[in-house]
Motif scaffolding. Structure first.
Motif, mmCIF file in Angstrom:
data_model
loop_
_atom_site.group_PDB
_atom_site.id
_atom_site.type_symbol
_atom_site.label_atom_id
_atom_site.label_comp_id
_atom_site.label_asym_id
_atom_site.label_seq_id
_atom_site.Cartn_x
_atom_site.Cartn_y
_atom_site.Cartn_z
ATOM 1 N N SER A 5 99.225 16.457 -52.201
ATOM 2 C CA SER A 5 98.286 16.774 -51.111
ATOM 3 C C SER A 5 97.281 15.646 -50.917
ATOM 4 O O SER A 5 96.916 15.311 -49.783
ATOM 5 N N PHE A 6 96.849 15.063 -52.027
ATOM 6 C CA PHE A 6 95.886 13.966 -51.935
ATOM 7 C C PHE A 6 96.504 12.771 -51.204
ATOM 8 O O PHE A 6 95.876 12.143 -50.353
ATOM 9 N N ARG A 7 97.755 12.498 -51.524
ATOM 10 C CA ARG A 7 98.441 11.395 -50.838
ATOM 11 C C ARG A 7 98.668 11.734 -49.364
ATOM 12 O O ARG A 7 98.554 10.869 -48.492
ATOM 13 N N GLN A 8 98.966 13.006 -49.107
ATOM 14 C CA GLN A 8 99.148 13.443 -47.720
ATOM 15 C C GLN A 8 97.855 13.271 -46.921
ATOM 16 O O GLN A 8 97.877 12.893 -45.746
ATOM 17 N N ARG A 11 97.740 9.725 -45.826
ATOM 18 C CA ARG A 11 98.723 9.466 -44.757
ATOM 19 C C ARG A 11 98.224 10.045 -43.432
ATOM 20 O O ARG A 11 98.336 9.415 -42.385
ATOM 21 N N SER A 12 97.683 11.263 -43.490
ATOM 22 C CA SER A 12 97.160 11.901 -42.264
ATOM 23 C C SER A 12 95.988 11.112 -41.697
ATOM 24 O O SER A 12 95.874 10.933 -40.478
ATOM 25 N N PHE A 13 95.108 10.662 -42.595
ATOM 26 C CA PHE A 13 93.955 9.875 -42.149
ATOM 27 C C PHE A 13 94.438 8.582 -41.482
ATOM 28 O O PHE A 13 93.945 8.201 -40.416
ATOM 29 N N ALA A 14 95.421 7.923 -42.090
ATOM 30 C CA ALA A 14 95.963 6.682 -41.519
ATOM 31 C C ALA A 14 96.540 6.938 -40.123
ATOM 32 O O ALA A 14 96.334 6.144 -39.199
ATOM 33 N N ALA A 198 91.570 15.119 -41.422
ATOM 34 C CA ALA A 198 92.758 14.924 -42.264
ATOM 35 C C ALA A 198 92.695 15.834 -43.496
ATOM 36 O O ALA A 198 93.704 16.423 -43.897
ATOM 37 N N LEU A 199 91.529 15.965 -44.074
ATOM 38 C CA LEU A 199 91.353 16.849 -45.227
ATOM 39 C C LEU A 199 91.661 18.301 -44.847
ATOM 40 O O LEU A 199 92.350 19.009 -45.578
ATOM 41 N N GLY A 200 91.158 18.712 -43.691
ATOM 42 C CA GLY A 200 91.433 20.063 -43.214
ATOM 43 C C GLY A 200 92.918 20.307 -42.993
ATOM 44 O O GLY A 200 93.428 21.403 -43.252
ATOM 45 N N ALA A 201 93.619 19.270 -42.559
ATOM 46 C CA ALA A 201 95.045 19.411 -42.250
ATOM 47 C C ALA A 201 95.916 19.572 -43.486
ATOM 48 O O ALA A 201 96.998 20.150 -43.412
#
Ligand SMILES: [Mg+2]
Length: 204
Positions: A5-8, A11-14, A198-201
């Motif tokens: 999840s942390f890596r996700q 990726r989402s933020f990017a 991104a964190l929320g997602a």
């Protein structure tokens, strides 16, 4: 939160930074030097590559890698701020493959303290702190109350960023504009709001 999840999250933020690159550059053009979107995009692309190339181990190791990468690739004040604060975030995390929300929010608090120390900005100065300080406060309050922290991160970060529109910049390049900085959203607050998006997602 577990490591995948942390890596996700990164990726989402990017992806969000890529999607908002022009918008961030335009915001920075109004009160800075027009490169915030490009700088963040370059850094986050490297972060995603670095995480991909690194074997899974712990959130702490990942966070350290993120911090080092951002520091080395994002230009301007943002790289130093995000990078050094992520290293403090990493140091505050337990060295484990999964961390509790309480641990995660405590590490975010260390992130904010590192930002405050380095950037010397607080709420109302028209910087990324106008998003990070109230958001981390809200997360801490939600945790104490036993409420799901994700409801908070999804709903409020953008709003806090929008509040910088009416502020006079007190820090960074925009501060030279004084009153003329009013009427523009701070680009650093906007990208910070995207981080919370991104964190929320990645949440449950
Ligand atoms: Mg700039």
């Amino acid at each position: 939160m577990d490591e995948s999840s942390f890596r996700q999250l990164w990726r989402s933020f990017a992806t969000l930074i890529r999607e908002h690159k022009d918008e961030l550059n335009e915001l920075d053009a109004a009160i800075g030097d027009a490169d915030h979107g490009s700088n963040m995009d370059r850094g986050l692309t490297k972060v995603v590559d670095a995480l991909e190339a690194s074997p899974e181990g712990s959130l702490r190791a990942d966070a350290k890698l993120v911090g080092m990468t951002l520091m080395g690739t994002v230009g301007g004040a943002s790289g130093a701020l995000w990078g050094s604060a992520m290293l403090k975030f990493a140091a505050a995390l337990p060295d484990a493959p999964t961390v509790s929300w309480a641990d995660f929010v405590a590490a975010l608090d260390a992130f904010v303290q590192a930002l405050a120390q380095r950037g010397k900005a607080t709420v109302g100065d028209k910087t990324m702190m106008d998003v990070f300080i109230p958001m981390v406060d809200e997360l801490q309050t939600a945790l104490t109350a036993g409420e799901p922290p994700f409801d908070t991160v999804r709903s409020h970060a953008r709003e806090y960023s929008e509040r910088t529109y009416d502020m006079v910049a007190k820090r960074g390049r925009a501060a030279y504009l004084g009153e003329r900085s009013v009427g523009h959203v701070d680009p650093g607050s906007r990208s910070s709001a995207l981080w919370f998006e991104a964190l929320g997602a990645v949440g449950p």
